[in-house]
Write a protein that holds these residues in place. Sequence first.
Motif, short mmCIF file in Angstrom:
data_model
loop_
_atom_site.label_atom_id
_atom_site.label_comp_id
_atom_site.label_asym_id
_atom_site.label_seq_id
_atom_site.Cartn_x
_atom_site.Cartn_y
_atom_site.Cartn_z
N UNK A 68 0.92 -1.11 -0.01
CA UNK A 68 0.14 0.00 -0.04
C UNK A 68 0.90 1.31 -0.07
N UNK A 69 0.66 2.36 -0.84
CA UNK A 69 1.27 3.36 -0.93
C UNK A 69 0.38 4.57 -0.32
N UNK A 70 1.25 5.53 0.17
CA UNK A 70 0.40 6.71 0.62
C UNK A 70 1.36 7.72 0.64
N UNK A 71 0.66 8.99 0.77
CA UNK A 71 1.39 10.15 0.87
C UNK A 71 0.76 11.14 2.04
N UNK A 72 1.73 11.95 2.43
CA UNK A 72 1.41 12.94 3.52
C UNK A 72 1.96 14.20 3.08
N UNK A 73 1.12 15.00 2.56
CA UNK A 73 1.31 16.55 2.12
C UNK A 73 1.94 17.03 3.12
N UNK A 74 1.28 17.10 4.36
CA UNK A 74 2.03 18.14 5.40
C UNK A 74 3.24 17.62 5.76
N UNK A 75 3.66 16.43 5.91
CA UNK A 75 4.96 15.99 6.22
C UNK A 75 5.92 15.68 5.18
N UNK A 76 5.46 16.03 4.03
CA UNK A 76 6.33 15.68 2.57
C UNK A 76 6.89 14.29 2.75
N UNK A 77 6.03 13.52 2.95
CA UNK A 77 6.49 12.05 2.86
C UNK A 77 5.57 10.96 2.07
N UNK A 78 6.32 10.08 1.45
CA UNK A 78 5.53 9.08 0.77
C UNK A 78 6.05 7.74 1.02
N UNK A 79 5.08 7.05 1.84
CA UNK A 79 5.27 5.47 2.23
C UNK A 79 4.81 4.47 1.64
N UNK A 80 5.46 3.24 1.74
CA UNK A 80 5.12 2.02 1.01
C UNK A 80 5.05 0.97 2.36
N UNK A 81 3.79 0.68 2.51
CA UNK A 81 3.59 -0.59 3.63
C UNK A 81 3.76 -1.83 2.53
N UNK A 82 4.55 -2.80 3.09
CA UNK A 82 4.70 -4.04 2.54
C UNK A 82 4.57 -5.11 3.20
N UNK A 83 3.26 -5.84 3.14
CA UNK A 83 3.11 -7.06 3.70
C UNK A 83 3.20 -8.14 2.98
N UNK A 84 3.29 -9.34 3.65
CA UNK A 84 3.44 -10.73 3.15
C UNK A 84 4.37 -10.80 1.92
N UNK A 85 5.59 -10.37 2.71
CA UNK A 85 6.75 -10.25 1.71
C UNK A 85 7.30 -11.81 1.12
N UNK A 86 7.74 -11.59 0.16
CA UNK A 86 8.19 -12.94 -0.58
C UNK A 86 9.69 -12.70 -0.86
N UNK A 87 10.40 -13.78 -1.13
CA UNK A 87 11.98 -13.68 -1.55
C UNK A 87 12.03 -12.97 -2.90
N UNK A 88 11.04 -12.87 -3.68
CA UNK A 88 11.17 -12.28 -5.04
C UNK A 88 10.76 -10.76 -4.79
N UNK A 89 10.48 -10.27 -3.68
CA UNK A 89 10.45 -8.85 -3.35
C UNK A 89 11.75 -8.04 -3.12
N UNK A 90 12.96 -9.24 -2.98
CA UNK A 90 14.29 -8.58 -2.60
C UNK A 90 14.58 -7.80 -3.62
N UNK A 91 15.11 -6.82 -3.26
CA UNK A 91 15.51 -5.33 -4.30
C UNK A 91 16.11 -4.16 -3.41
N UNK A 92 16.51 -3.35 -4.24
CA UNK A 92 16.71 -1.91 -3.69
C UNK A 92 15.58 -1.23 -4.12
N UNK A 93 14.84 -0.56 -3.21
CA UNK A 93 13.84 0.05 -3.61
C UNK A 93 13.98 1.78 -3.60
N UNK A 94 13.64 2.49 -4.49
CA UNK A 94 13.90 3.67 -4.71
C UNK A 94 12.60 4.54 -4.59
N UNK A 95 12.87 5.95 -4.28
CA UNK A 95 11.65 6.80 -4.39
C UNK A 95 11.88 7.78 -5.53
#
Length: 118
Positions: A68-95
């Motif tokens: 789930x991706x979300x943003x907070x314009x008051x805090x200038x942040x963008x988050x990515x909630x990652x659940x049920x992670x799998x080995x194939x999710x292994x990577x460098x994540x970039x914003x």
Amino acid sequence: QVQLVESGGGLVQPGGSLRLSCAASGFTFRMYAMSWYRQAPGKERELVAGVTTGDSTNYADSVKGRFTISRDNAKNTADLQMNSLKPEDTAVYYCNARHQAWNAINYWGKGTLVTVSS
């Protein structure tokens, strides 16, 4: 000075959860669509999830229902909630931040490593 700083990466077991955060500065955050990309070893960078300035979201098929991706314009942040992670999710994540009107204006963070392994 424009900055996108990712945090929250690390080692997690399969089935676990992580929350990535992207802290933005140096530009008008609310005018930029925010996205998370990832790049696994030996593979091309791919779009994981995005959120527009109007809060519309889109996801790669491989993460739908788990991330789930979300943003907070008051805090200038963008988050990515990652659940049920799998080995194939292994990577460098970039914003990524992309201007809502001028797509050529976009910025990248330096990335945070997510490793899913038992």
